[in-house]
Write a protein that holds these residues in place. Structure first.
Motif, PDB file in Angstrom:
ATOM      1  N   PHE A  53     -11.903  11.240   9.391  1.00 62.40           N
ATOM      2  CA  PHE A  53     -10.764  11.072   8.492  1.00 62.40           C
ATOM      3  C   PHE A  53     -10.530   9.610   8.135  1.00 62.40           C
ATOM      4  O   PHE A  53     -10.857   8.710   8.907  1.00 62.40           O
ATOM      5  N   LEU A  54      -9.932   9.420   6.967  1.00 68.37           N
ATOM      6  CA  LEU A  54      -9.453   8.118   6.519  1.00 68.37           C
ATOM      7  C   LEU A  54      -7.936   8.146   6.600  1.00 68.37           C
ATOM      8  O   LEU A  54      -7.304   9.066   6.089  1.00 68.37           O
ATOM      9  N   VAL A  55      -7.355   7.145   7.265  1.00 63.93           N
ATOM     10  CA  VAL A  55      -5.899   7.037   7.388  1.00 63.93           C
ATOM     11  C   VAL A  55      -5.469   5.907   6.461  1.00 63.93           C
ATOM     12  O   VAL A  55      -6.041   4.811   6.492  1.00 63.93           O
ATOM     13  N   TYR A  56      -4.443   6.178   5.630  1.00 65.02           N
ATOM     14  CA  TYR A  56      -4.025   5.183   4.643  1.00 65.02           C
ATOM     15  C   TYR A  56      -2.554   5.350   4.300  1.00 65.02           C
ATOM     16  O   TYR A  56      -1.950   6.372   4.553  1.00 65.02           O
ATOM     17  N   SER A  57      -1.995   4.293   3.719  1.00 67.95           N
ATOM     18  CA  SER A  57      -0.648   4.370   3.163  1.00 67.95           C
ATOM     19  C   SER A  57      -0.770   4.061   1.675  1.00 67.95           C
ATOM     20  O   SER A  57      -1.816   3.612   1.210  1.00 67.95           O
ATOM     21  N   ILE A  58       0.289   4.315   0.942  1.00 66.03           N
ATOM     22  CA  ILE A  58       0.289   4.061  -0.497  1.00 66.03           C
ATOM     23  C   ILE A  58       1.168   2.847  -0.780  1.00 66.03           C
ATOM     24  O   ILE A  58       2.337   2.819  -0.396  1.00 66.03           O
ATOM     25  N   ASP A  59       0.588   1.850  -1.444  1.00 69.65           N
ATOM     26  CA  ASP A  59       1.358   0.674  -1.846  1.00 69.65           C
ATOM     27  C   ASP A  59       2.395   1.126  -2.872  1.00 69.65           C
ATOM     28  O   ASP A  59       2.063   1.846  -3.813  1.00 69.65           O
ATOM     29  N   PRO A  60       3.655   0.747  -2.704  1.00 73.69           N
ATOM     30  CA  PRO A  60       4.700   1.223  -3.624  1.00 73.69           C
ATOM     31  C   PRO A  60       4.601   0.629  -5.034  1.00 73.69           C
ATOM     32  O   PRO A  60       5.201   1.151  -5.961  1.00 73.69           O
ATOM     33  N   GLU A  61       3.826  -0.427  -5.192  1.00 74.72           N
ATOM     34  CA  GLU A  61       3.722  -1.074  -6.507  1.00 74.72           C
ATOM     35  C   GLU A  61       2.644  -0.404  -7.359  1.00 74.72           C
ATOM     36  O   GLU A  61       1.488  -0.305  -6.958  1.00 74.72           O
ATOM     37  N   GLU A  62       3.047   0.068  -8.521  1.00 79.19           N
ATOM     38  CA  GLU A  62       2.089   0.665  -9.445  1.00 79.19           C
ATOM     39  C   GLU A  62       1.232  -0.441 -10.051  1.00 79.19           C
ATOM     40  O   GLU A  62       1.750  -1.471 -10.496  1.00 79.19           O
ATOM     41  N   LEU A  63      -0.092  -0.234 -10.063  1.00 81.21           N
ATOM     42  CA  LEU A  63      -0.990  -1.229 -10.651  1.00 81.21           C
ATOM     43  C   LEU A  63      -1.209  -0.925 -12.128  1.00 81.21           C
ATOM     44  O   LEU A  63      -1.453   0.221 -12.506  1.00 81.21           O
ATOM     45  N   ILE A  64      -1.117  -1.963 -12.924  1.00 84.58           N
ATOM     46  CA  ILE A  64      -1.304  -1.847 -14.368  1.00 84.58           C
ATOM     47  C   ILE A  64      -2.579  -2.591 -14.753  1.00 84.58           C
ATOM     48  O   ILE A  64      -2.798  -3.726 -14.334  1.00 84.58           O
ATOM     49  N   ASP A  65      -3.407  -1.944 -15.566  1.00 84.38           N
ATOM     50  CA  ASP A  65      -4.640  -2.578 -16.032  1.00 84.38           C
ATOM     51  C   ASP A  65      -4.264  -3.755 -16.931  1.00 84.38           C
ATOM     52  O   ASP A  65      -3.597  -3.561 -17.954  1.00 84.38           O
ATOM     53  N   PRO A  66      -4.673  -4.980 -16.568  1.00 84.49           N
ATOM     54  CA  PRO A  66      -4.293  -6.146 -17.368  1.00 84.49           C
ATOM     55  C   PRO A  66      -4.930  -6.147 -18.757  1.00 84.49           C
ATOM     56  O   PRO A  66      -4.433  -6.804 -19.665  1.00 84.49           O
TER      57      PRO A  66
ATOM     58  N   ILE B 296      -3.756   1.691   0.890  1.00 84.08           N
ATOM     59  CA  ILE B 296      -3.918   0.637   1.890  1.00 84.08           C
ATOM     60  C   ILE B 296      -4.556   1.278   3.122  1.00 84.08           C
ATOM     61  O   ILE B 296      -3.939   2.114   3.781  1.00 84.08           O
ATOM     62  N   ILE B 297      -5.775   0.899   3.428  1.00 83.64           N
ATOM     63  CA  ILE B 297      -6.532   1.516   4.519  1.00 83.64           C
ATOM     64  C   ILE B 297      -5.980   1.080   5.868  1.00 83.64           C
ATOM     65  O   ILE B 297      -5.862  -0.104   6.153  1.00 83.64           O
ATOM     66  N   ARG B 298      -5.651   2.079   6.700  1.00 82.01           N
ATOM     67  CA  ARG B 298      -5.191   1.819   8.071  1.00 82.01           C
ATOM     68  C   ARG B 298      -6.339   1.962   9.064  1.00 82.01           C
ATOM     69  O   ARG B 298      -6.246   1.477  10.184  1.00 82.01           O
ATOM     70  N   GLY B 299      -7.382   2.667   8.664  1.00 78.61           N
ATOM     71  CA  GLY B 299      -8.543   2.845   9.529  1.00 78.61           C
ATOM     72  C   GLY B 299      -9.190   4.195   9.328  1.00 78.61           C
ATOM     73  O   GLY B 299      -8.778   4.980   8.477  1.00 78.61           O
ATOM     74  N   THR B 300     -10.222   4.432  10.116  1.00 76.31           N
ATOM     75  CA  THR B 300     -10.908   5.720  10.099  1.00 76.31           C
ATOM     76  C   THR B 300     -10.847   6.308  11.499  1.00 76.31           C
ATOM     77  O   THR B 300     -10.755   5.577  12.488  1.00 76.31           O
TER      78      THR B 300
END
Length: 171
Positions: free
Chosen positions: A80-93, A104-108
């Motif tokens: 498994f991959l353990v991760y969280s979601i960054d609250p900031e939406e990324l916009i294509d510049p 955001i990867i916490r580990g495997t």
């Protein structure tokens, strides 16, 4: 009048729609299916969502429990991959379009104990440390030295895992 060539589901839907206006047949179809499910004559075709799972408990820096188990077809050894979601939406510049949210990867981890509704996973990330040993013998020891590399592996912890972090399988 029921058409036998429709089969049991088609017959039930036709019966549910017989007194409906044509414009309401879509609503009648949905309500007919829901009615058959309630009566136990038709199994629900909606499969429960399996992933992403969530971290239910942080046991220690190396061990987590997730809220999915054998009921969700998880077996010992699954990765498994353990991760969280960054609250900031990324916009294509370049285009100004949303790219979504960064994971955001916490580990495997690897499943080490599986119960019906939960699984314990252990970190599966390692770091390799190389160690060099020089052995020299004889009068010309500096010319005939032998180098041996013995890699050493060290288990790495998850990176600040929290209850509610997301978990998905890796294949």
């Amino acid at each position: 009048m029921t058409d036998k060539s429709l089969g049991p589901l088609g017959q039930a839907l036709a019966a549910a729609n017989k007194d409906r206006e044509p414009s309401r047949s879509k609503d009648a179809t949905a309500s007919g299916i829901a009615h058959l499910i309630r009566l136990g004559k038709l199994a629900s075709i909606e499969k429960p969502k399996t992933f992403p799972a969530l971290v239910a408990k942080v046991i220690d820096d190396f061990t987590l429990t997730i809220n999915r188990g054998s009921d969700h077809e998880i077996t010992k050894g699954d990765r498994f991959l353990v991760y969280s979601i960054d609250p900031e939406e990324l916009i294509d510049p370049e285009t100004g379009e949303s790219l979504g949210y960064l994971e955001i990867i916490r580990g495997t981890g690897i499943a080490i104990h599986v119960q019906e509704k939960m699984t314990t996973i252990e970190s599966s990330r390692y770091t390799n440390r190389g160690r060099t040993i020089r052995r020299q013998s004889g009068a010309f020891a500096s010319l005939s030295g032998e180098t041996i590399e013995e890699p050493e592996q060290k288990l790495l912890p998850f990176d600040s895992p929290e209850v509610g972090d997301k978990v998905k399988p890796t294949y």
